[in-house]
Design an enzyme around this catalytic site. Structure first.
Site, PDB file in Angstrom:
ATOM      1  N   HIS A 122      27.369 -14.382  47.283  1.00 29.28           N
ATOM      2  CA  HIS A 122      27.227 -13.950  45.896  1.00 29.28           C
ATOM      3  C   HIS A 122      25.836 -14.302  45.401  1.00 29.28           C
ATOM      4  O   HIS A 122      25.082 -15.019  46.063  1.00 29.28           O
ATOM      5  CB  HIS A 122      28.270 -14.644  45.021  1.00 29.28           C
ATOM      6  N   ASP A 206      12.850 -19.003  35.072  1.00 24.22           N
ATOM      7  CA  ASP A 206      12.255 -18.384  36.266  1.00 24.22           C
ATOM      8  C   ASP A 206      13.162 -18.548  37.480  1.00 24.22           C
ATOM      9  O   ASP A 206      12.766 -19.133  38.506  1.00 24.22           O
ATOM     10  CB  ASP A 206      10.875 -18.990  36.557  1.00 24.22           C
ATOM     11  N   HIS A 210      19.351 -15.197  44.699  1.00 32.96           N
ATOM     12  CA  HIS A 210      19.455 -15.220  46.144  1.00 32.96           C
ATOM     13  C   HIS A 210      20.902 -15.264  46.588  1.00 32.96           C
ATOM     14  O   HIS A 210      21.808 -15.558  45.807  1.00 32.96           O
ATOM     15  CB  HIS A 210      18.728 -16.446  46.698  1.00 32.96           C
ATOM     16  N   SER A 212      23.131 -17.259  49.311  1.00 28.32           N
ATOM     17  CA  SER A 212      23.169 -18.377  50.254  1.00 28.32           C
ATOM     18  C   SER A 212      23.955 -17.962  51.491  1.00 28.32           C
ATOM     19  O   SER A 212      25.072 -17.453  51.392  1.00 28.32           O
ATOM     20  CB  SER A 212      23.816 -19.604  49.608  1.00 28.32           C
TER      21      SER A 212
END
EC number: 3.1.4.-
Length: 273
Positions: A122, A206, A210, A212
């Site tokens: 996710h 910021d 991603h 994992s």
């Protein structure tokens, strides 16, 4: 290169492993906080020792044995009535994605053998926060209202990066988003508004969006960065049709609170079949 801070995880586990019944606490360096319920003081008769001894450990709550959680250390101790909550976009991986993982994981394990593959994938839109049980449905409804105008979008995550959680008790190998970043920021902006309505911690400044792929206990940044990171990136770049494989559509936003899941489908793009 220094490891990026992990976006949106507590040290208790991945989104799938988030624990219910936890104590509210301030997140270090986040500037946000969870709203506590402070009961009014009242006078009570003392409970006899004979009664207290019938319920050992009741006041302290369940003992946290990290050995039962793969060595993970929980950020939030257990407390009845509180629920760890996390907002994220599920990663709808393409069919060949496991083949890429089967190449990446052994290469990374050559440097850090204790790395294990994530059970689900996710992209986080929030930190792990704490909700009182009676806040869950209003919180989810507020999210649904905020997500109602968003359309599905394509994004690419193909840049290998090493992450740690805030406490540096866990390390992750991830794929960072390289296109679609603006759309994720827009989603986070709306999620943050809901967090502010409930006086909860907003997302990181910021952020590095991603996926994992694998994790291990402890800070393994020194072993994974440098030569290992370069080798992992070469595997991704040279994987057949990796550009198409890692370009995926965001279809929904999901909220997990304790053991409850709530799905908020994004709108179909006009003309999309």
């Amino acid at each position: 290169m220094s490891a990026a801070p992990l976006v949106g995880y507590s040290s208790s586990g991945s989104e799938d492993e988030a624990e219910a019944a936890v104590t509210e606490q301030t997140s270090p360096g986040s500037g946000g906080h969870c709203r506590g319920q402070s009961p009014l003081p009242n006078e009570r008769f003392p409970v006899p020792d004979s009664v207290l001894n019938m319920f050992p450990g009741t006041e302290e709550g369940p003992e946290d044995d990290s050995a039962k959680h793969g060595g993970r250390v929980r950020t939030f101790p257990h407390e009845r009535g509180n629920w760890v909550t996390h907002v994220y976009v599920p990663y709808e991986a393409r069919e060949e994605f496991p083949d890429l993982l089967d190449m990446l994981l052994p290469q990374a394990q050559a440097y850090v053998p204790r790395l294990v593959k994530m059970e689900a994938f996710h992209l986080s839109l929030s930190q792990s926060v704490v909700l009182r049980h009676h806040w869950i449905l209003p919180f989810v409804q507020a999210l649904k209202d905020r997500m109602a105008s968003f359309e599905r979008f394509l994004f690419t995550a193909n840049q290998v990066k090493i992450y740690t959680n805030q406490e540096k008790t866990r390390t992750f190998v991830g794929l960072e988003v390289t296109s679609g970043y603006a759309q994720f920021l827009d989603l986070v902006s709306e999620v943050d508004r809901v967090m502010e309505e409930f006086d909860l911690t907003t997302f990181y400044q910021d952020p590095s969006f991603h996926i994992s792929l694998a994790w291990c206990v402890g800070d393994a940044c020194l072993q994974l960065e440098g030569q290992c990171l370069q080798e992992l990136q070469e595997i991704v770049d040279e994987f057949e049709d990796s550009e198409m494989l890692l370009r995926v559509q965001a279809m929904q936003v999901r909220c997990k609170s304790g053991n409850k899941f709530f799905s908020m489908p994004l709108n179909q793009v006009p003309g999309e079949t």
